[in-house]
Design an enzyme around this catalytic site. Sequence first.
Site, short mmCIF file in Angstrom:
data_model
loop_
_atom_site.label_atom_id
_atom_site.label_comp_id
_atom_site.label_asym_id
_atom_site.label_seq_id
_atom_site.Cartn_x
_atom_site.Cartn_y
_atom_site.Cartn_z
N ASP A 34 1.11 5.04 0.67
CA ASP A 34 0.37 6.04 1.43
C ASP A 34 1.03 7.41 1.24
OD1 ASP A 34 -1.07 7.44 3.51
OD2 ASP A 34 -1.47 5.49 4.41
N ASP A 88 0.85 -1.18 0.00
CA ASP A 88 0.00 0.00 0.00
C ASP A 88 0.89 1.23 0.00
OD1 ASP A 88 -2.55 1.54 0.47
OD2 ASP A 88 -1.50 2.05 2.32
N TYR A 120 -11.79 11.36 6.47
CA TYR A 120 -11.79 11.79 7.87
C TYR A 120 -10.75 12.88 8.01
CZ TYR A 120 -8.47 7.89 7.42
OH TYR A 120 -7.50 7.03 6.96
N GLU A 137 0.41 10.99 0.81
CA GLU A 137 -0.78 11.74 1.18
C GLU A 137 -0.90 13.11 0.52
OE1 GLU A 137 -1.97 11.52 5.18
OE2 GLU A 137 -1.43 9.42 5.37
#
Length: 615
Positions: free
Chosen positions: A387, A385, A457, A389
């Site tokens: 990540d 994965d 979120y 951002e």
Amino acid sequence: MRTRTRLRTRAAATLTALALPLAALVGLAGASPAAAAASATATYTKTQDWGSGFGAQWTVKNTGTTALNSWTVEWDYPSGTSVTSSWDADVTHDANHWTAKNKAYNGTLAPGASVTFGFNGAGSGSPSGCKLNGGSCDGGTTPPGDSPPSAPGTPRASGVTNTSVSLAWTAATDDKGVKNYDVYRGSSKIATVTGTTYADTGLTAGTTYTYSVTARDTADQTGPASGSVTVTTTGGGPGPGPGPGSAVKLGYFTDWGVYQRNYHVKNIVTSGSAAKLTHINYAFGNVTGGQCAIGDAYADYQKTYDASSSVDGTADTWDQPVAGNINQLRELKKKYPNIKVLWSFGGWTWSGGFGAAAANPTAFANSCYNLVEDPRWADVFDGIDIDWEYPNACGLSCDTSGPAALKNLLAAVRAKFGPSNLVTAAVTADGSAGGKMDQADYAGAASYVDWYNVMTYDFFGAWDAKGPTAPHSPLTSYNGIPIAGFDTDSAIQKYRGKGVPASKLNLGIGFYGRGWTGVTQDAPGGTATGPAPGTYEQGIEDYKILKNTCPVTGTIAGTAYAHCGSNWWSYDTPSTIAGKMAYVKSQGLKGAFFWEFSGDTSGGELMTAIDSGLR
């Protein structure tokens, strides 16, 4: 995701002195052995076997009546098998012939005393032609002495009950005779027997165990391990998690959670969450120098677990090659074989390293593949994965790699990992006009991933210390939302509008709340004086705490908020998660994921809500 501060207490950091690998071995011809000693033996034991490599040790014992002043053990390995690191002996080799000489501190052995030196190796061969100080390793005077016994047959399981299992295996062979067999449950020896059967009792219902056997000859030499058999006792709770084809139900497990949070892989089992998951993202590996790197070696593979804290109920040994979270994830997958585990690299803190990685995507992908597929733990991970951002945008730092950098990076990762591994990415949920989603080619990059984890979120929080108060994970927009486009539905619809298929999007759930203090009004939109106090960090608190300390006041935009005293919090509950899972199904999304396990209750209350909502 906006990761929380990495809280890492290293009270046990001194244990890392035991970590492998140790100093590399020097390939020199062995020195001449000392005079033959008929009053000593050398016994070989394979302590670990992970397919492409192993751990082993020799034990030298003085069986005579006078002191032994030095010792030299020699043996041959077949081509393809070698020693890679060692301790408590100076090990050298000439081609396939290996020689180990005592250290200055362990060369003298009183009558009856023994010393052990150990090593890690590559390959699968067994030693032959053992000599101790020029004589036979079984105490004789004619080299090369006898060979270790062969591997016994793979154990066969029968009579499985809630608490017991009967094992039987085909006998090993040895030129001088087999004396007995050591029975292993996982990595722990549980019995020594003279026959070829054993009954293991006192087990736990509904639990998976793995067994193997080694043989010992009359000189106490141990041969290679048998194949292993995996047995699941009857009874117990629910079985393995959802099968292939079901909606994605993915949780992030953080390596640093084993410190102050005291959250371990076993908690995934005891909470009941393991029976409801499909995937786990192990977070985080570092991104540094343009490459994937270990994030926390101690937590990842060095920390040892006792039997009561481990998933399979067996204790780690201090010298096993892989312990820590990775070994516990290995045991979890044996118990719940439908769970897939991905190694997640980056995160909010380490996303700044992707700029250098984007400068040479192929080199980055190669480094990631070599780490994820390291033979020590390749069986644990089912993919990677990424990540990153804030590609070509600002976050903890600002990236200027360009709009195509994310696509190019993921293309290189997919090319290296191939179609048989999962490749996923955690991506922004900024659906505002001209926001992060518009800074990179997410549509083009989507063709190289199995799915995106959309971080729906942390839209709002006490980094805006004076407010206005707002739910950090609104499902939809609402009148008075501080920033247009900062809500889940806006993010999902913008990705779909860019051409990302709904079937490649997972909706994110935070297992925590964000809050302010100095707030006087219940409804969102109030002013504040700063972040509310939290257990580990100001402005953030786990759901398992908030549900009791600041119960829900109301809901807005599909999520909950709570006003207690002067503190104001927003967080998801089982009820609001049910609404969000209904949205997942109505939009045809791939599934849902959450950040992260330790925020849930001990009974997995929020995980249960995700599972129930996606059935």
